[in-house]
Structure formats: structure tokens, C-alpha cells
Write a protein that holds these residues in place. Sequence first.
Motif, mmCIF file in Angstrom:
data_model
loop_
_atom_site.group_PDB
_atom_site.id
_atom_site.type_symbol
_atom_site.label_atom_id
_atom_site.label_comp_id
_atom_site.label_asym_id
_atom_site.label_seq_id
_atom_site.Cartn_x
_atom_site.Cartn_y
_atom_site.Cartn_z
ATOM 1 N N ALA A 238 -33.972 -39.110 -43.352
ATOM 2 C CA ALA A 238 -34.000 -37.726 -43.900
ATOM 3 C C ALA A 238 -34.052 -36.892 -42.506
ATOM 4 N N TRP A 243 -33.923 -32.867 -42.808
ATOM 5 C CA TRP A 243 -34.706 -32.692 -43.918
ATOM 6 C C TRP A 243 -36.091 -33.006 -43.537
ATOM 7 N N ASP A 247 -38.550 -32.377 -48.683
ATOM 8 C CA ASP A 247 -37.105 -31.783 -48.935
ATOM 9 C C ASP A 247 -36.565 -32.635 -49.830
ATOM 10 N N ILE A 248 -36.642 -33.963 -49.839
ATOM 11 C CA ILE A 248 -36.068 -35.132 -50.406
ATOM 12 C C ILE A 248 -36.317 -34.700 -52.075
ATOM 13 N N ARG A 308 -30.777 -33.289 -52.653
ATOM 14 C CA ARG A 308 -30.704 -34.154 -51.415
ATOM 15 C C ARG A 308 -31.355 -35.444 -51.874
ATOM 16 N N ARG A 326 -26.041 -35.366 -50.163
ATOM 17 C CA ARG A 326 -26.273 -34.536 -50.911
ATOM 18 C C ARG A 326 -25.625 -35.132 -52.186
#
Length: 333
Positions: A238, A243, A247-248, A308, A326
Motif C-alpha cells: 500500500a 496509499w 485508503d485501501i 484500491r 486499482r
Amino acid sequence: MTTAPVLCGLGTWLPPRAVSNEDLTTELDTSDEWIRSRTGIGVRHIADPGTATSDLAVEAGRRALKSAGVEKVDAVVLATTTPDQPCPATAPLVAAQLGLGQVPAFDVGAVCTGFLYATTAASGLIALGSARTVLVIGSDVYSRILDPTDRSTRVIFGDGAGAVVLRAGEPDEPGALGRAQLGSDGTGADLVSIRSGGSREPLRAENAAEADPYFRMNGKSVFRNAVERMADTSRAVAQEAGWAVDDIDHLVAHQANLRILRAVADRLKLPHERCPVHLDRVGNTAAASLPLALADAVESGRLRPGDRTVLTAFGGGLTWGACALRWPEIHPY
């Protein structure tokens, strides 16, 4: 621009025969409540006698090719712990049965991390220019290697196959796989193993009484290692993708055990709902686990284009890994 492997097709296959927890109570000293409370599993699919790893792999591979809208690929990589036979590899047979011609085809053995290892090997073929498209399959028939009297393993594992097609593309497009983080620790080789049947302890008539041809696992040690390794590698990929962990959108982890999935999420401080669960309906399908979980998440509407996504797994070896992407617009079969 650097060439990147892009996921463009996804296919899965499960044997038709479903075995419920209640079915297992007729053979083992167990109960539905005992199995669910310890594993989260309710049903697993079991291949009929005579159905081999290649049979499942061919069907999943055919569906992945259909999903990608292609009939041919430049290579086939098959992840499995249960090849049709010790020699030769199963991948060439799968390629031939799919009508792919004389393309390079080989097996990868990394147990439940096998799909990520195979995907990384395929990515290398694409990066080198040796292939423009690669079919990657995870297929296992674990029911063939389980001790029928061992409650601790029989309730966990199921049979199945999942496949993806990777194509050469650009690093910034949807479906492009980021650089995988892989690892191993052979000092833990005895935690997940089949003792007999290899070159160290071959199966012979003279040692049949002492041989152990079945899959064995030290559950407590595997649990601890799996949580630590999957969480750490997921955080690393990540970060490389730019990220924050928060954000995942989806952490798609190897579907080994519900408690492991929850513990990985907790270690990363991710809400449990961001970690798709598929094992309740299929059990631990080893190398097939990740593509099966991905297909289920797409078909349920949870996994959508642009999300994501981090994939992570842990298996015998010990082996582990993760990668990020993505999610693309894709229709699994």
C-alpha cells in the motif's frame, strides 16, 4: 513507458459436490457449531473420484480466457500443491487441453501463496518481453492429501480453481499490478508439510507402515505467522502504491480462516467489512483462494472498478506475499 502486467480476465470453477458441516459430522467427531466458531466455514466443495487438479484448472482457465475475450495466450503458469502426478508438471497438460499450442507452461509450488508467486512469475515474463499475455491459474484438490481421520484439516480445506489473464499494459491503467512483496522462511518448513512422498522420504513398500503421506499443519504457529506476515506485506505494498492503509478499499486476503482474516484487519486497523469473506461457502481452497474470493466480491457488487485493492496470502514454506492494484472493469466467468 515501462510495461506493466494488467489483469484483464477472471474465471473460476468449483466441483459441483458441496459438503456441509453437517455432512462431516457423520464421519468425524465434530459439529457445525465447532467448525463455524473456529474457522467460519459452513460448506466446502469436494472433487469427485477421478477428478484431478488439471480438470479444475482447465475449466477455470477456459472461463478466464472468455472473460478476457481472448482465445490464445503466450504462456501458462499454474500454482498448485496437488499436481496430477509428481512428474511431469501439470501446466503443460492444462495448456494442451485448452488448445493453446506449444506455449511455455510451468508449475509453481508455494502452497497457499502460490497464486501470488505465479502472478509475479507471469509479470516477469511480461516485463521481459517474453510474453504479451499470460494465463495464471491456481488449482488444488486438497481432499486428496488430507487424512480422513484428522478433524483439524478435513473441516478446513475444499477443492477449487481460479484463473486470471494478464496482458502487457501501462502502469497507470486500471488493473495494472504493482510490484509484489514476497517472502519465505524455510526454518518454518515443518509447520505446514506432507512428510512422505518426496526425495527425502519416498513412499516405498518397505516403509509404508511408517510413512505419512498426508497434509499436516501446526495451526497455532501458522495463525501467528499468517497474521503478522500478511499484515506487514499489505502495509508495504500500500505504501509503495502511495496509499495510506486507510485508503485501501478492499483487502482480499487468502481465505484460510475467518479468525485470521479478522486478526489481519485488526492489525492494520481496517474495518472488517473491507475484507471480503468467501471461505464460509468454499473453505480454504489453497492456491485457488484469491481468484475465487475476487470473483465473489465482484459478483456480489462489493468490488467495483477503481477500488484500491490489496491482495495478500500466506502459506507453507513458509511463504507469504502481497500486491496492490486499482480494480479494472472486468466480468468474471
